[in-house]
Enzyme design. Structure first.
Site, PDB file in Angstrom:
ATOM      1  N   HIS A  81       1.274  -1.766  -0.433  1.00 12.16           N
ATOM      2  CA  HIS A  81      -0.310   0.361  -0.011  1.00 12.16           C
ATOM      3  C   HIS A  81       0.580   1.606   0.415  1.00 12.16           C
ATOM      4  O   HIS A  81       0.970   2.656  -0.469  1.00 12.16           O
ATOM      5  CB  HIS A  81      -1.036  -0.050   1.392  1.00 12.16           C
ATOM      6  CG  HIS A  81      -0.461   0.266   2.586  1.00 12.16           C
ATOM      7  ND1 HIS A  81      -0.042  -0.657   3.796  1.00 12.16           N
ATOM      8  CD2 HIS A  81      -0.102   1.594   2.985  1.00 12.16           C
ATOM      9  CE1 HIS A  81      -0.071  -0.109   4.654  1.00 12.16           C
ATOM     10  NE2 HIS A  81       0.469   1.123   4.251  1.00 12.16           N
ATOM     11  N   ASP A 134      -0.481  -7.372   1.299  1.00 17.70           N
ATOM     12  CA  ASP A 134      -0.015  -6.003   1.443  1.00 17.70           C
ATOM     13  C   ASP A 134       1.644  -6.384   1.789  1.00 17.70           C
ATOM     14  O   ASP A 134       2.310  -5.788   2.832  1.00 17.70           O
ATOM     15  CB  ASP A 134       0.385  -5.114   3.029  1.00 17.70           C
ATOM     16  CG  ASP A 134      -0.330  -3.849   3.213  1.00 17.70           C
ATOM     17  OD1 ASP A 134       0.247  -3.167   2.018  1.00 17.70           O
ATOM     18  OD2 ASP A 134      -0.247  -3.189   3.824  1.00 17.70           O
ATOM     19  N   GLY A 229       3.042   6.698   9.076  1.00 18.65           N
ATOM     20  CA  GLY A 229       4.231   6.590   8.579  1.00 18.65           C
ATOM     21  C   GLY A 229       5.328   5.856   8.462  1.00 18.65           C
ATOM     22  O   GLY A 229       6.408   6.045   7.950  1.00 18.65           O
ATOM     23  N   SER A 231       4.556   2.682   7.866  1.00 15.12           N
ATOM     24  CA  SER A 231       4.777   1.706   7.275  1.00 15.12           C
ATOM     25  C   SER A 231       4.957   1.771   6.205  1.00 15.12           C
ATOM     26  O   SER A 231       5.802   2.181   6.073  1.00 15.12           O
ATOM     27  CB  SER A 231       2.872   1.830   6.171  1.00 15.12           C
ATOM     28  OG  SER A 231       1.811   1.582   7.104  1.00 15.12           O
ATOM     29  N   GLY A 232       5.265  -0.227   5.619  1.00 14.20           N
ATOM     30  CA  GLY A 232       6.475  -0.858   5.407  1.00 14.20           C
ATOM     31  C   GLY A 232       8.235  -1.683   5.460  1.00 14.20           C
ATOM     32  O   GLY A 232       8.717  -1.660   5.949  1.00 14.20           O
TER      33      GLY A 232
END
Length: 304
Positions: A81, A134, A229, A231-232
């Site tokens: 995402h 994801d 912020g 994420s990942g």
């Protein structure tokens, strides 16, 4: 209904090869925002990267968009995402991305490593409504040199059957330090417990389905966990041999670090074969391209 939050703003290496060098830091870094977190220090999380977009009109580097982790000299692991346009659902092309590595301050205009992107692979079954699958891979234009002098290293990946349920693991990122606050200028870290799948499933049963490809951590205390912020970025645990292994990719949750609502991560052990498949596929494609003879050309540039 509670509001779901995505934790973002809008060569082949065998598992054995990676395990020999991955997950090692340049020193013994003990705890000195992630919501409720502490500041990280240089060299503590040498696989942590920040993903930035370029302004398509000016070429200007924009603020940090998401986190990611270096899993090989040429590859970064992140959340799908982060890479997929939320409105139109297409993968944002590599030319619009820059990866920063070896830094803890976002304002560092000359980080140790600044890399362009040559390829992006998102899971073909990624569902932007449920956040299932994801996960994404980002290939750097040039491979990095990995050693203590550069301050950059790869994180280890888990085996397909690995389980860290009940372990106290760490989340890192530059996301918001409060649910309605601003991003952190300095890399933050926090320790959170990995909770049983069934416990997490029950907490989210009426909100959003928790699938076997997800893992949950935190929620036992208020205001302690990832936020927008982050994420990942990684959920990472320390093995008995001292090396760090990434067990999750920060994906989504209810609000930010709310009590009784664990943060949800991509369960990497369920995707480690997917990761190695695509790394191997890319490596073999590179070998074929290198061995394919080029057609002879005339002096005026035309093919004979």
């Amino acid at each position: 209904m509670p509001k779901l939050t995505k934790m973002s703003t809008c060569s082949y290496y065998s598992s054995g090869d990676q395990a020999a060098e991955c997950g090692r830091r340049s020193g013994d870094h003990r705890s000195q925002r992630i919501v409720g977190g502490e500041r990280a220090v240089h060299g503590e999380w040498p696989w942590q990267v920040s993903l930035h977009q370029r302004n398509p009109h000016t070429g200007q580097l924009l603020s940090q968009h998401c986190g990611g982790t270096l899993i090989g000299p040429s590859w970064v692991l992140t959340a799908a995402h982060c890479i997929v346009d939320p409105l139109f659902g297409f993968t944002i092309p590599p030319v619009f991305w820059i990866v920063k590595m070896g830094h803890i301050e976002l304002s560092d205009r000359q980080p140790p490593h600044l890399a362009g992107v040559s390829k992006i692979i998102t899971h073909k079954y990624f569902d932007a409504k449920t956040w299932n699958h994801d996960i994404a891979l980002v290939k750097l234009r040039e491979p990095l040199a990995l050693d203590q002098m550069t301050g950059v290293n790869t994180v280890c990946l888990p085996g397909a059957s690995a389980s860290f349920e009940g372990h106290l693991c760490h989340v890192t990122g530059w996301g918001k330090v409060t649910e309605n606050g601003s991003d952190s200028e300095l890399l933050q870290k926090i320790a959170v417990p990995v909770i049983p799948y069934n416990d997490c499933y029950k907490k989210y049963e009426s909100i959003n389905p928790i699938t076997p490809g997800m893992v949950c951590a935190g929620g036992d205390q208020p205001n302690k966990g990832p936020c927008v912020g982050d994420s990942g970025g990684p959920l990472q645990c320390r093995r008995e041999d001292g090396a760090w292994v990434q067990i999750g990719v920060t994906s989504w949750g209810v609000g930010c670090a709310r009590q009784n609502y664990p943060s949800v991560y991509v369960k990497i052990s369920d995707y480690v074969n997917w990761i190695y498949f695509h790394l191997a596929k890319d490596y073999l494609a590179g070998l074929r391209a290198a061995r394919t003879p080029r057609a002879p050309h005339r002096t005026d540039g035309r093919t004979l």
